[in-house]
Design an enzyme around this catalytic site. Structure first.
Site, PDB file in Angstrom:
ATOM      1  N   ASP A   1       0.849  -1.197   0.000  1.00  0.00           N
ATOM      2  CA  ASP A   1       0.000   0.000   0.000  1.00  0.00           C
ATOM      3  C   ASP A   1       0.886   1.249   0.000  1.00  0.00           C
ATOM      4  OD1 ASP A   1      -3.234   0.501   0.897  1.00  0.00           O
ATOM      5  OD2 ASP A   1      -1.854   2.195   1.032  1.00  0.00           O
ATOM      6  N   ILE A   2       0.505   2.217  -0.807  1.00  0.00           N
ATOM      7  CA  ILE A   2       1.313   3.442  -0.944  1.00  0.00           C
ATOM      8  C   ILE A   2       1.261   4.293   0.332  1.00  0.00           C
ATOM      9  CG2 ILE A   2      -0.425   5.036  -1.900  1.00  0.00           C
ATOM     10  CD1 ILE A   2       1.669   5.682  -4.121  1.00  0.00           C
TER      11      ILE A   2
ATOM     12  N   ASN B   1     -12.992  -2.915   2.439  1.00  0.00           N
ATOM     13  CA  ASN B   1     -13.879  -1.763   2.567  1.00  0.00           C
ATOM     14  C   ASN B   1     -14.865  -1.766   1.403  1.00  0.00           C
ATOM     15  OD1 ASN B   1     -12.522  -0.760   4.864  1.00  0.00           O
ATOM     16  ND2 ASN B   1     -10.957   0.192   3.578  1.00  0.00           N
TER      17      ASN B   1
ATOM     18  N   GLY C   1     -15.658   3.162   3.627  1.00  0.00           N
ATOM     19  CA  GLY C   1     -14.276   3.637   3.522  1.00  0.00           C
ATOM     20  C   GLY C   1     -13.569   3.240   2.245  1.00  0.00           C
TER      21      GLY C   1
ATOM     22  N   SER D   1     -12.090   3.639  -1.311  1.00  0.00           N
ATOM     23  CA  SER D   1     -11.653   4.770  -2.139  1.00  0.00           C
ATOM     24  C   SER D   1     -11.266   4.367  -3.555  1.00  0.00           C
ATOM     25  CB  SER D   1     -10.500   5.519  -1.461  1.00  0.00           C
ATOM     26  OG  SER D   1      -9.404   4.662  -1.282  1.00  0.00           O
TER      27      SER D   1
ATOM     28  N   HIS E   1     -10.292  -5.118  -3.424  1.00  0.00           N
ATOM     29  CA  HIS E   1      -8.947  -5.406  -2.905  1.00  0.00           C
ATOM     30  C   HIS E   1      -9.057  -5.797  -1.448  1.00  0.00           C
ATOM     31  CE1 HIS E   1      -9.918  -1.138  -2.756  1.00  0.00           C
ATOM     32  NE2 HIS E   1      -9.268  -1.097  -1.602  1.00  0.00           N
TER      33      HIS E   1
ATOM     34  N   HIS F   1      -7.154  -5.816   2.047  1.00  0.00           N
ATOM     35  CA  HIS F   1      -6.026  -5.263   2.800  1.00  0.00           C
ATOM     36  C   HIS F   1      -5.504  -6.337   3.751  1.00  0.00           C
ATOM     37  CE1 HIS F   1      -6.929  -0.830   2.132  1.00  0.00           C
ATOM     38  NE2 HIS F   1      -8.118  -1.328   1.871  1.00  0.00           N
TER      39      HIS F   1
HETATM   40  P1  5GP Z   1      -9.707   1.485   0.068  1.00  0.00           P
HETATM   41  O1  5GP Z   1      -9.716   2.799   0.761  1.00  0.00           O
HETATM   42  O2  5GP Z   1     -10.413   1.547  -1.279  1.00  0.00           O
HETATM   43  O3  5GP Z   1     -10.149   0.322   0.894  1.00  0.00           O
HETATM   44  O4  5GP Z   1      -8.181   1.176  -0.211  1.00  0.00           O
HETATM   45  C1  5GP Z   1      -7.469   1.723  -1.256  1.00  0.00           C
HETATM   46  C2  5GP Z   1      -6.025   1.634  -0.864  1.00  0.00           C
HETATM   47  O5  5GP Z   1      -5.243   1.818  -2.025  1.00  0.00           O
HETATM   48  C3  5GP Z   1      -5.592   2.715   0.133  1.00  0.00           C
HETATM   49  O6  5GP Z   1      -5.084   2.106   1.301  1.00  0.00           O
HETATM   50  C4  5GP Z   1      -4.543   3.514  -0.613  1.00  0.00           C
HETATM   51  O7  5GP Z   1      -3.482   3.935   0.194  1.00  0.00           O
HETATM   52  C5  5GP Z   1      -4.101   2.550  -1.696  1.00  0.00           C
HETATM   53  N1  5GP Z   1      -3.672   3.176  -2.932  1.00  0.00           N
HETATM   54  C6  5GP Z   1      -4.332   4.165  -3.616  1.00  0.00           C
HETATM   55  N2  5GP Z   1      -3.649   4.491  -4.724  1.00  0.00           N
HETATM   56  C7  5GP Z   1      -2.537   3.700  -4.742  1.00  0.00           C
HETATM   57  C8  5GP Z   1      -1.447   3.595  -5.658  1.00  0.00           C
HETATM   58  O8  5GP Z   1      -1.353   4.295  -6.680  1.00  0.00           O
HETATM   59  N3  5GP Z   1      -0.493   2.678  -5.349  1.00  0.00           N
HETATM   60  C9  5GP Z   1      -0.562   1.877  -4.233  1.00  0.00           C
HETATM   61  N4  5GP Z   1       0.437   1.000  -4.054  1.00  0.00           N
HETATM   62  N5  5GP Z   1      -1.591   1.955  -3.361  1.00  0.00           N
HETATM   63  C10 5GP Z   1      -2.558   2.863  -3.611  1.00  0.00           C
END
Ligand code: 5GP
Length: 112
Positions: free
Chosen positions: A29-30, A85, A91, A93, A98, A100
């Site tokens: 995760d970034i 999420n 939550g 985004s 995916h 986590h």
């Molecule tokens: P969500 O909030 O949808 O459950 O998780 C999305 C996740 O993707 C977040 O934890 C966010 O930090 C990660 N993320 C978003 N854009 C990128 C990216 O360009 N590269 C990586 N490695 N992770 C990303």
């Protein structure tokens, strides 16, 4: 429109890849929320778990097995957390399913 994860799968944008097979890719995760934080992402896009159908079951099972494998490979023997999420209030985004995997610190309950 392609999701950010499809662009990573297609190598259009870079990511730190921990695992890849015919079904999924695992990236760091970034914006890590724990010392270890990766995302297990299906290559065939399912938008979110709320839109998963019976025939996605094998893929989703595989995501969980690989999530468990990541925890083992990264020595998360004392515990880890798996999170999906879903939707704005959940939550989410990135609209591409995916899983986590977080570990390396004490997790709290209830989550924020
Ligand atoms: P969500 O909030 O949808 O459950 O998780 C999305 C996740 O993707 C977040 O934890 C966010 O930090 C990660 N993320 C978003 N854009 C990128 C990216 O360009 N590269 C990586 N490695 N992770 C990303």
């Amino acid at each position: 429109m392609k999701s950010i994860f499809e662009k990573i799968i297609n190598r259009e944008i870079p990511a730190e890849i921990l695992w890849e097979d015919e079904v999924c890719i695992v990236i760091k995760d970034i914006e890590p929320q724990a010392p270890f934080h990766c995302l297990v992402i299906p290559k065939r896009k399912i938008e979110r778990i709320a839109l998963a159908v019976e025939s996605d079951g094998k893929t989703i099972g595989h995501l969980l097995i690989i999530a468990r494998q990541m925890a083992t490979d990264h020595n998360l023997d004392s515990g880890f957390r798996i999170v999906i999420n879903n939707g704005a209030e959940g939550g989410e985004s990135v609209p591409h399913l995916h899983v986590h995997v977080l570990g390396g610190r004490q997790m709290k309950w209830p989550p924020g």
